[in-house]
Design a protein around this motif. Structure first.
Motif, mmCIF file in Angstrom:
data_model
loop_
_atom_site.group_PDB
_atom_site.id
_atom_site.type_symbol
_atom_site.label_atom_id
_atom_site.label_comp_id
_atom_site.label_asym_id
_atom_site.label_seq_id
_atom_site.Cartn_x
_atom_site.Cartn_y
_atom_site.Cartn_z
ATOM 1 N N LYS A 1 42.875 35.667 40.726
ATOM 2 C CA LYS A 1 44.175 35.743 40.860
ATOM 3 C C LYS A 1 44.661 35.447 39.456
ATOM 4 C CE LYS A 1 44.604 34.261 45.533
ATOM 5 N NZ LYS A 1 44.976 33.094 46.389
ATOM 6 N N VAL A 2 45.798 35.981 39.047
ATOM 7 C CA VAL A 2 46.389 35.341 37.925
ATOM 8 C C VAL A 2 47.776 34.554 38.356
ATOM 9 C CG1 VAL A 2 47.731 35.879 35.745
ATOM 10 C CG2 VAL A 2 45.829 37.249 36.365
ATOM 11 N N THR A 3 47.721 33.244 38.294
ATOM 12 C CA THR A 3 48.563 32.308 38.391
ATOM 13 C C THR A 3 49.828 32.150 37.485
ATOM 14 O OG1 THR A 3 47.508 30.254 37.830
ATOM 15 C CG2 THR A 3 47.135 30.938 40.164
ATOM 16 N N GLY A 4 50.877 31.753 38.097
ATOM 17 C CA GLY A 4 52.067 31.629 37.111
ATOM 18 C C GLY A 4 52.880 32.728 36.929
ATOM 19 N N THR A 5 52.634 33.735 37.551
ATOM 20 C CA THR A 5 53.603 35.004 37.719
ATOM 21 C C THR A 5 53.956 35.587 38.955
ATOM 22 O OG1 THR A 5 53.713 36.890 36.519
ATOM 23 C CG2 THR A 5 51.518 36.461 37.306
ATOM 24 N N THR A 6 55.049 36.148 38.944
ATOM 25 C CA THR A 6 55.403 36.888 40.285
ATOM 26 C C THR A 6 55.160 38.468 39.887
ATOM 27 O OG1 THR A 6 57.855 36.776 39.630
ATOM 28 C CG2 THR A 6 57.051 35.169 41.118
ATOM 29 N N LYS A 7 54.945 38.661 38.668
ATOM 30 C CA LYS A 7 54.755 40.193 38.138
ATOM 31 C C LYS A 7 53.515 40.538 38.795
ATOM 32 C CE LYS A 7 57.119 39.613 33.969
ATOM 33 N NZ LYS A 7 57.038 39.845 32.394
ATOM 34 N N THR A 8 53.432 41.843 38.914
ATOM 35 C CA THR A 8 52.202 42.774 39.547
ATOM 36 C C THR A 8 51.219 42.502 38.431
ATOM 37 O OG1 THR A 8 53.484 43.954 41.050
ATOM 38 C CG2 THR A 8 51.392 44.712 40.592
ATOM 39 N N VAL A 9 50.090 42.297 38.998
ATOM 40 C CA VAL A 9 48.883 42.360 38.043
ATOM 41 C C VAL A 9 48.018 43.636 38.366
ATOM 42 C CG1 VAL A 9 46.675 41.014 37.606
ATOM 43 C CG2 VAL A 9 48.720 39.759 38.335
ATOM 44 N N LYS A 10 47.695 44.217 37.176
ATOM 45 C CA LYS A 10 46.956 45.398 37.341
ATOM 46 C C LYS A 10 45.440 44.914 37.075
ATOM 47 C CE LYS A 10 46.206 50.103 35.831
ATOM 48 N NZ LYS A 10 46.512 51.236 34.893
ATOM 49 N N TRP A 11 44.423 45.182 38.166
ATOM 50 C CA TRP A 11 43.041 44.731 37.921
ATOM 51 C C TRP A 11 42.152 46.008 37.596
ATOM 52 C CZ3 TRP A 11 42.233 39.788 37.565
ATOM 53 C CH2 TRP A 11 43.098 38.908 38.230
ATOM 54 N N VAL A 12 41.435 45.765 36.551
ATOM 55 C CA VAL A 12 40.557 46.777 36.322
ATOM 56 C C VAL A 12 39.147 46.361 36.074
ATOM 57 C CG1 VAL A 12 42.052 48.509 35.442
ATOM 58 C CG2 VAL A 12 41.017 46.902 33.644
ATOM 59 N N SER A 13 38.026 46.958 36.190
ATOM 60 C CA SER A 13 36.606 46.561 35.719
ATOM 61 C C SER A 13 36.147 47.433 34.764
ATOM 62 C CB SER A 13 35.564 46.663 37.131
ATOM 63 O OG SER A 13 34.485 46.488 36.701
ATOM 64 N N ASN A 14 35.310 46.886 33.652
ATOM 65 C CA ASN A 14 34.838 47.570 32.760
ATOM 66 C C ASN A 14 33.739 48.490 33.428
ATOM 67 O OD1 ASN A 14 36.899 46.381 30.806
ATOM 68 N ND2 ASN A 14 35.140 45.308 29.751
ATOM 69 N N ASN A 15 32.942 47.986 34.178
ATOM 70 C CA ASN A 15 31.794 48.659 34.893
ATOM 71 C C ASN A 15 32.101 48.480 36.336
ATOM 72 O OD1 ASN A 15 29.315 49.784 35.468
ATOM 73 N ND2 ASN A 15 28.220 48.579 33.887
ATOM 74 N N SER A 16 32.559 49.378 36.952
ATOM 75 C CA SER A 16 32.645 49.377 38.482
ATOM 76 C C SER A 16 31.291 49.421 39.332
ATOM 77 C CB SER A 16 33.739 50.290 38.755
ATOM 78 O OG SER A 16 33.598 51.699 38.433
ATOM 79 N N SER A 17 30.356 50.143 38.377
ATOM 80 C CA SER A 17 29.039 50.114 39.213
ATOM 81 C C SER A 17 28.573 48.728 39.478
ATOM 82 C CB SER A 17 28.084 51.283 38.778
ATOM 83 O OG SER A 17 27.893 50.744 37.309
ATOM 84 N N VAL A 18 28.717 47.926 38.514
ATOM 85 C CA VAL A 18 28.115 46.582 38.724
ATOM 86 C C VAL A 18 29.111 45.601 39.695
ATOM 87 C CG1 VAL A 18 27.736 44.253 37.291
ATOM 88 C CG2 VAL A 18 27.047 46.545 36.545
#
Length: 134
Positions: free
Chosen positions: A41-58
């Motif tokens: 999580k990212v705390t301290g915000t009510t905004k939407t967090v966009k999550w990404v992985s640099n290497n989704s195979s890992v």
């Protein structure tokens, strides 16, 4: 307080104190085993967090921040809030029982070897046998 808030708004370019500079990611580093999951999580915000992985195979991450360890390796998961990025380094290790057992065995064998060696060395230098006799 009005002057402070006004200055704060100008500095951070936001409308409230809570929107400025208080975001924090729940983990900066994480070790997972293949098949494990973890919610970040990212705390301290009510905004939407966009999550990404640099290497989704890992390790992959859902839009809700659920990380899944897919294969052995390292990657970085990034949570984007507006123009700011918050990252967590991920290391995925093998989940094979034999690999985990090997890690434990290496520790135990090293400990036994070090202790046994020290004891044998003590017996030799003191001139006693293993039960303290001469």
């Amino acid at each position: 307080m009005t002057n402070y808030l006004g200055t704060y708004r100008n500095y951070c370019n936001t409308s409230t104190i809570s929107e400025c500079c208080v975001y924090k990611i729940s983990k900066n580093n994480l070790i997972l085993y293949v098949g494990d999951t973890y919610s970040i999580k990212v705390t301290g915000t009510t905004k939407t967090v966009k999550w990404v992985s640099n290497n989704s195979s890992v390790a992959s991450v859902t839009s809700k921040g659920k990380i899944t360890a897919n294969d052995i390796g390292k990657t970085i998961i990034i949570g984007k809030v507006g123009s700011k990025n918050y990252s967590c380094k991920i290391e995925v290790r093998s989940n094979k029982f034999t690999d985990r057992l090997s890690e434990i065995d290496n520790f135990i064998i090293g400990t036994i070897w070090n202790n046994a060696f020290c004891n044998i060395d003590w017996y030799i230098s003191s001139g006693t046998d293993s039960v303290g006799g001469n």
